[in-house]
Design an enzyme around this catalytic site. Sequence first.
Site, short mmCIF file in Angstrom:
data_model
loop_
_atom_site.label_atom_id
_atom_site.label_comp_id
_atom_site.label_asym_id
_atom_site.label_seq_id
_atom_site.Cartn_x
_atom_site.Cartn_y
_atom_site.Cartn_z
N THR A 139 0.88 -1.18 0.00
CA THR A 139 0.00 0.00 0.00
C THR A 139 0.91 1.22 0.00
OG1 THR A 139 -1.76 -1.21 1.15
CG2 THR A 139 -1.82 1.18 1.36
N GLU A 193 -8.32 -6.63 -3.70
CA GLU A 193 -8.83 -6.15 -2.40
C GLU A 193 -9.86 -7.06 -1.75
OE1 GLU A 193 -7.28 -3.67 -0.14
OE2 GLU A 193 -7.22 -2.89 -2.19
N ASP A 216 -9.34 -9.09 1.35
CA ASP A 216 -9.39 -8.51 2.71
C ASP A 216 -10.67 -8.94 3.45
OD1 ASP A 216 -6.95 -7.27 2.77
OD2 ASP A 216 -7.70 -5.23 2.57
N SER A 254 -10.67 -2.68 5.89
CA SER A 254 -9.31 -2.19 5.63
C SER A 254 -8.60 -1.94 6.96
CB SER A 254 -9.40 -0.88 4.84
OG SER A 254 -8.14 -0.29 4.72
N GLY A 288 -0.64 -3.30 5.36
CA GLY A 288 -1.69 -4.22 5.80
C GLY A 288 -2.07 -3.92 7.24
#
Length: 605
Positions: A393, A432, A435, A462, A484
């Site tokens: 990220t 994504e 997640d 998230s 993360g």
Amino acid sequence: MPLRLPCTRWLALYLFSSSVLAASPDGVVAVSHPAAAAAGARMLAAGGNAIDAAAAVQFALNVVEPQSSGIGGGGFMLIHLAKTNETFIVDSRERAPARARADMFAPEGLPMEFPLASTSGLAVGVPGTVRGVDTALRRWGIKKLADTLAPAIELAEHGFRVNRFLAADIVNDGGRTQLHPETAAIFRPGGVPLAEGDWLVQPDLARTFRLLAAKGPDAFYRGQLARAIVEAQQRSRSELGAAGQGRMTLADLQHYQVAIREPLVGHYRGWTLAGMPPPSSGGLTVLQMLGLLERFPLGDATQGYGFGSPKTLHVMIEAMRLAFADRAVWIGDDDAVAVPRQGLLHPDYLATRAALIKTDRRMDTPQAGDPAPWDKTAGQPKPSRIKEESPHTTHFSIVDRWGNVVSYTSTIEFTWGSGITVPGYGFLLNNELTDFNFVPSADAAEGNPGANDVAPGKRPRSSMAPTLLFRNGKPVAAYGSPGGATIINSVLNVTLNLIDHGMTMQQAIDAPRLSVTHATGKASCEGGQTFMQPPISTATLDALRKLGHAGLGEAGMEGCRETIGSVQGIVIDPSNGAHRGAADARREGAVTRLRAETASTATRH
Ligand code: GLY
């Protein structure tokens, strides 16, 4: 060796007094790559505001740090407007398609393997970055979308030199740049991984940006480009067959909407923090940890605390374990499932949780608590499964000459996302949706809300935690991190360093970090060689080992070998309005400062 720092009553003064890299009243951009920092600075120098600069930085990062974020992903942009003193978040988190189902990552009750699921189209969430950036620009920017795309178009067309971080991520890609020919063609031309110093030109990406500049965001969410995205995410790893194919349709793209959210606001030792609400767990979990830790005098060396002392690190680990136990059960997209925010942050609930922390021993693995008495939406919890999370990220922070602030964390999830580059368009699609919980955890009988189970249109939980720190009602610092679930701990470490340990932003970023992301409590920590601060000493680690903390290596050995996060921060000095930036040497962090139309950049790597 613990850091020697000034005593507590000077802390606020010290945070603002030591300019490590850059001081300016005209704006500062702190980013993980100098070319992206320059893109933001160019907007500020051309009369743009922090929102314009953030847009330019995000697009430029798609070119120079494509493995971490881009238009194939999503993120959370925290914006503070100086004129109205308002703070809010543009949530451009990816969403599950309408055909997503709770059991799609465990079709026969068994979870798919993460490396397979995350490199298949099934993992691709409907991307939000283009809509999010455009929404922010139209509402609060000065520049047009096309202006903010210009630096990225130049970088993609003319190229840039591959830095050691990108080169290392190509080599250590877990196969992700090799699985699909379009990705390999960019990052492994002729089958050879790009190396540090190589020149990378991305003509397809430049054309995509030109298309967006000419036609606006609808060119992404409708038409030919949208069709190419839908087609690309129908790819699956052969091991998964049809079960791994993405479920996104053109309608999902057309209907994608960002959310404008109120920040989650909390207090710590007289400071105010504004952070990320659900669907991120970032704000809630950071504030929970701070609420637990406020009961301990972390800054007071005379009581055995102070930066890096065994006592401080021990209570930090315990607070992380407690908060991550709650996170696993209670936090998800609360547009879809009620999250007991009030209960989780209620002082009386936190007091019951803090009572579990003993200073002389490690607690047994904590379960999630029951915030129900403090929050009508809660029930009896049952822990969710633990699964792999991405260390990647990106985060950047900006302040402009008017005092507007942007603190923006964005992602394509794992490094290289799904590994799928949209053919002909040159950008990577996210993974994504991994997640979400792979195995559904909702259980009415046990009171488990399945807060992070997959559902149509839902956003995966998230950890992103762009944060704004206030003193006396005014913003004084903004920061955040990739990594993360470790994002939450990087933000916690920096917050404690600023407030309890009286560090400047640069010292707070440089200091070695500690992280625990599961209630079971395996700790990871950083060595000090790469950073400006001394490492956590072997004697301190031995003291933690003696208390029973795991993950720190052998007794008598230096056991800290991780690199945790990459924090880019800005500071606004309330006494004179000076802006400072601080960048992280864990990536090619760069601070560009503006002073009367001239920009200068300092990099730290
Ligand atoms: N995928 C990283 C995060 O959302 O926290």
